[in-house]
Design an enzyme around this catalytic site. Structure first.
Site, mmCIF file in Angstrom:
data_model
loop_
_atom_site.group_PDB
_atom_site.id
_atom_site.type_symbol
_atom_site.label_atom_id
_atom_site.label_comp_id
_atom_site.label_asym_id
_atom_site.label_seq_id
_atom_site.Cartn_x
_atom_site.Cartn_y
_atom_site.Cartn_z
ATOM 1 N N GLY A 136 0.828 -1.197 0.000
ATOM 2 C CA GLY A 136 0.000 0.000 0.000
ATOM 3 C C GLY A 136 0.863 1.248 0.000
ATOM 4 N N GLY B 35 -0.084 -4.852 0.417
ATOM 5 C CA GLY B 35 -1.240 -4.624 -0.432
ATOM 6 C C GLY B 35 -1.224 -5.439 -1.707
ATOM 7 C CD GLU C 239 1.765 -6.887 6.144
ATOM 8 O OE1 GLU C 239 0.812 -7.633 5.859
ATOM 9 O OE2 GLU C 239 2.730 -6.719 5.388
ATOM 10 C CG ASP D 154 -2.670 -4.947 5.708
ATOM 11 O OD1 ASP D 154 -3.837 -4.925 6.141
ATOM 12 O OD2 ASP D 154 -2.205 -4.078 4.956
#
Length: 312
Positions: free
Chosen positions: A97, A145, A168, A176
């Site tokens: 992300g 992401g 993450e 995540d």
């Protein structure tokens, strides 16, 4: 009106036409350069191209808001039989992300964080529940992401350039993009190990671990994509057949030992505890070079999570 006047008007009209053509090309060029995600109907498929190669195709909120409605539209379209997602640039599928944008928004008092994650997870769920075959070409860096955009789909194609990780936890975030669902379903305690250490899987190991469903040489990806696009009203089984045929042809790193295989006994024993504290103690007691290396990562992450966790 004299002949010279006519020629002047024609010349002026021709110049205007040329100028208009140039402007059209400029508009198209600007649009192409500015488009962070390309959404195209090609052959029998809807094709999503993450188009931020300079940023390793990091996923932004705007990209999510473009992909989600198009995905739902293609899912309902009787002329769209499968969906392909890939990254531009050759270095990354999607490195994660756009944390920088989220961080900058937070500094200015904007509430992008909650909005970003809510809409990202909604997209992840839409991929997982998609009724059309979904093919993610995870060539290059696939983290955070990017994992969410791929791992929940029916087909995930890795190459020798694939690099998978869940980093993450290093910034104090839980695993995540649905990591709590797919990681525990990997072999033994491998998922717990990947979640807590951010260990990187490369190339064929991404397939062997169960993250990818297929492995194909990167130089064959374009040909694979074209063959998928040329299918006539394909079923999921037809798509699987094409992917399996390309995998069967791949000999790259076929005889290379699995990076994590020699450590699976230690991974299963050390990461089988119910708490992070006990896992750390297990690693300490094991004392092997491998265990001590993972202990270093685990302790670093634990300090981040307990003392310096970002406020989301």
């Amino acid at each position: 009106m004299g002949q010279q006047d006519v020629w002047r008007l024609l010349s002026r009209f021709s110049s205007l036409r040329r100028a208009n053509v140039v402007l059209q090309h400029l508009r198209m060029s600007v649009h192409t350069d500015a488009a962070d995600v390309l959404l195209e109907r090609r052959g029998c498929a809807g094709v999503i191209t993450l188009n931020r190669p300079k940023f390793l195709n990091a996923l932004s909120l705007d990209m999510i808001r473009q992909i989600y409605p198009q995905l739902k539209t293609w899912e309902q379209d009787p002329e769209t039989y499968l969906i392909i997602i890939k990254g531009a640039g050759g270095k990354a599928f999607c490195a994660g992300g756009d944390i920088k944008a989220i961080s900058e928004a937070k500094k200015t008092g904007q509430s992008m964080t909650q909005v970003f994650f809510r809409e990202e997870y909604t997209l992840n769920n839409a991929i997982a529940s998609c009724q059309k075959p979904y093919v993610a070409l995870i060539d290059g860096i696939t983290m955070g992401g990017g994992v969410g955009l791929s791992v929940h789909g029916r087909f995930r194609v890795a190459t020798e350039r694939s690099l998978f990780a869940m980093p993450e936890t290093g910034i104090g975030l839980f695993p995540d993009v649905g990591g709590g669902y797919f990681l525990p379903r990997l072999e033994g305690r491998l998922g717990y190990f990947l979640a807590l250490t951010g260990f990187r899987l490369k190339g064929r190991d991404v397939h062997r671990a169960g993250i990818a469903t297929h492995f194909v040489d990167s130089e064959k990806l374009h040909k694979l994509e074209e063959e998928l696009l040329a299918l006539k009203s394909p079923s999921a089984e037809d798509v699987a057949g094409v992917l399996e045929s390309y995998q069967a042809e791949s000999k790259m790193d076929q005889d290379k030992s699995i990076l994590f295989e020699e450590h699976m006994d230690k991974i299963n024993s050390c990461f089988s505890a119910n708490t992070v504290e006990q896992i750390i103690e297990n690693l300490r007691q094991d004392g092997s070079p491998f265990a001590l290396e993972q202990l270093k990562f685990s302790l670093t992450k634990t300090r981040v999570q307990s003392g310096n966790q970002p406020s989301y």
